[in-house]
Design an enzyme around this catalytic site. Structure first.
Site, short mmCIF file in Angstrom:
data_model
loop_
_atom_site.label_atom_id
_atom_site.label_comp_id
_atom_site.label_asym_id
_atom_site.label_seq_id
_atom_site.Cartn_x
_atom_site.Cartn_y
_atom_site.Cartn_z
N GLU A 193 0.88 -1.17 0.00
CA GLU A 193 0.00 0.00 0.00
C GLU A 193 0.91 1.21 0.00
O GLU A 193 1.62 1.45 0.99
CB GLU A 193 -0.91 -0.07 1.23
CG GLU A 193 -2.20 0.67 1.03
CD GLU A 193 -2.15 2.03 1.63
OE1 GLU A 193 -1.82 2.98 0.87
OE2 GLU A 193 -2.39 2.17 2.83
N CYS A 202 -1.58 8.73 2.60
CA CYS A 202 -1.24 8.27 1.26
C CYS A 202 -2.34 8.62 0.26
O CYS A 202 -2.07 8.79 -0.91
CB CYS A 202 -0.97 6.78 1.27
SG CYS A 202 -2.24 5.89 2.16
#
Ligand code: ADP
Length: 492
Positions: free
Chosen positions: A264, A298
């Site tokens: 991720e 993110c």
């Protein structure tokens, strides 16, 4: 409402755990080395933590291997595995104030967020996966001939889990929940900036009754402890959250032992506001999407595309909100934005702010440090940003928003996709057709329509392109911790 002092006190009410958790025991690192973890608000050392390296990783992996191959974990009934995960969630809930305070101390995020966003999501994630433990089913498959064929989903084995510093406890929960529900054992390497809450979760895991070796925690640096975990032959899978460049190194180092990988990674997520949107809702949602967690997300909506006729109004509203945002001591319940996590991030973000200015973007809010102590940066908004500027292309991982003007839907879809990333995207519009066109054509793992940062443990999360590999959360996240076994039986 607790005061600043009460919140701060909660962080250190207990003696802080600073050792490694290996095979159910708290141990010093074999080298005897330690590293300092800092309070990003004061820049003072909180405490020294044992620094694990390859030798400690080896012990931790052997403990996890034993607990998986011959230990009690494989023989524990699935429903009892689930009950232990529920128990861990309950213990976290009982200690919610202290854990939130510890997270705020180590990471710098506002107490209002750690207490009311991170911690509830941690508990919810663990409970969600606890419920899966006894519901991991295979299939029966009608193959040709006189055979009975079925599949089983078995745990992948020992999981090495490497996490970043932006959501230390939540990333731990995202990693532990599916691994434990699937029946894996694990070795967690927390980020060197923020090891304290994972270690406290380790204490609670022992209290919850997880057998020795099921959960191991080795704090240390990426190039030593992290790299050793990735190349260890006893590890079956690496789950990593962090930077793309680190993921490339991990992929290469994991190749020899053909490890299963889930990543991720970063993003440069487009957030698209059409002129027909509820502009106040769009502005509020965009502020959250960009500035939550000091911009250290993110999936932050860092490229804000605003349709021409709404552009000036949206920029003015955003700038006013950014200027009014309350920065300060993250233990103050009224604080909306705390410090960045460390000096390296602080310096990197300010260098991007300088680049934005020198490339000709117009800084309409922030653009500088806040105060003279702690890693605080004022929420920064650039207007007149072009797609080719560094601030529109590269991940900054801080409170810096690029506002970009657009005219038509086809144009904005092409420009939104003009990035190597594909983690998330959002669209604000009252036109259902436009909303679906964006959802259909923007290449990203998550699309938010008239909302931002809506996370749920049941909904898969992960990236297209350079933003990741595989998915976390939901049933997809669980699958990543299983192997499918096909069993075929002759019927005569
Ligand atoms: P960030 O810039 O957010 O710190 P990183 O990708 O550098 O992102 O770090 C995320 C996690 O990866 C941290 O726990 C870090 O220690 C770890 N890490 C860094 N380098 C390596 C590596 N070469 N191998 C394994 N893990 C690493």
């Amino acid at each position: 409402m607790a005061t600043v002092t009460e919140h701060r006190h909660a962080a250190t009410r207990r003696k802080l755990q600073t050792k490694l958790l290996i095979d159910g025991q708290w141990r010093e690192s074999q080298s005897g080395k330690t590293f300092a973890t800092l309070d990003p608000c004061t820049e003072d050392v909180i405490i020294e933590v044992s620094e694990g390296d390859a030798a400690d990783i080896d012990l931790a992996v052997k403990a996890a291997r034993k607990a998986f191959d011959s230990g009690p974990w494989r023989k524990t009934d699935a429903r009892d595995r689930g009950r232990m995960i529920y128990k861990l969630a309950d213990l976290i809930e009982e200690n919610i104030d202290d854990l939130a305070a510890l997270e705020t101390l180590d990471n710098g995020k506002p107490i209002s967020e750690s207490r009311h966003a991170d911690l509830p999501l941690v508990i919810d994630c663990l409970r969600y996966y606890a419920g899966w433990a006894d519901k991991i089913h295979g299939q029966t498959i009608p193959i040709r001939g006189k055979h009975f064929c079925y599949t089983k989903r078995e745990p992948v084995g020992v999981a090495g889990q490497i996490i970043p510093w932006n959501f230390p406890m939540l990333m731990t929960a995202w990693k532990w929940g599916p691994a434990l529900a699937a029946g894996c054992t694990l070795v967690l390497k927390p980020a060197e900036q923020t090891p304290l809450t994972a270690l406290r979760m380790g204490e609670l895991a022992l209290e919850a009754g997880f057998p020795a070796g099921v959960i191991n925690i080795v704090p240390g640096y990426g190039e030593t402890a992290g790299a050793a975990l990735v190349s260890h032959k006893g590890v079956d899978k690496i789950a990593f959250t962090g930077e793309g460049r680190t993921a490339e190194i991990i992929m290469r180092n994991a190749a020899d032992s053909m490890k299963r990988l889930t990543f991720e990674l970063g993003g440069k997520s487009p957030n698209i506001v059409f002129a027909d949107a509820d502009l106040d809702a769009a502005v509020n949602g965009s502020m959250v999407g960009m500035f939550l967690n000091q911009g250290q997300c993110c999936c932050a909506g860092t490229r804000l595309f605003v349709q021409e006729s709404a552009h000036d109004e949206v920029v003015a509203k955003l700038a006013a909100k950014a200027k009014a945002r309350k920065l300060g001591d993250p233990f103050d319940p009224a604080t909306e934005q705390g410090p960045q996590v460390d000096r390296a991030q602080f310096d990197k973000i300010l260098s991007y702010v300088d680049k934005g200015k020198s490339e000709g973007a117009q800084c309409v809010a922030g653009g500088e440090r806040h105060g003279d102590k702690g890693f605080f940066i004022r929420p920064t908004i650039f207007a007149d940003v072009r797609d080719d500027m560094a601030i529109a292309r590269e991940e900054i991982f801080g409170p810096v928003l690029s506002v970009i003007k657009f005219k038509t839907i086809d144009e904005v879809i092409a420009r939104a996709n003009g990035t190597e990333y594909g983690l998330a995207a959002a669209v604000w519009t009252r036109d259902i057709g436009k909303a679906h066109a964006i959802a259909d054509q923007v290449r990203a793992g998550t699309i938010w329509i008239n909302c931002y940062d809506v996370f749920d443990a049941a909904a898969p999360f992960g990236g297209f392109k350079r933003s990741g590999l595989g998915r976390e959360l939901g049933e997809k996240g669980l699958e990543a911790y299983t192997e499918t076994k096909t069993v075929t039986i002759a019927l005569d």
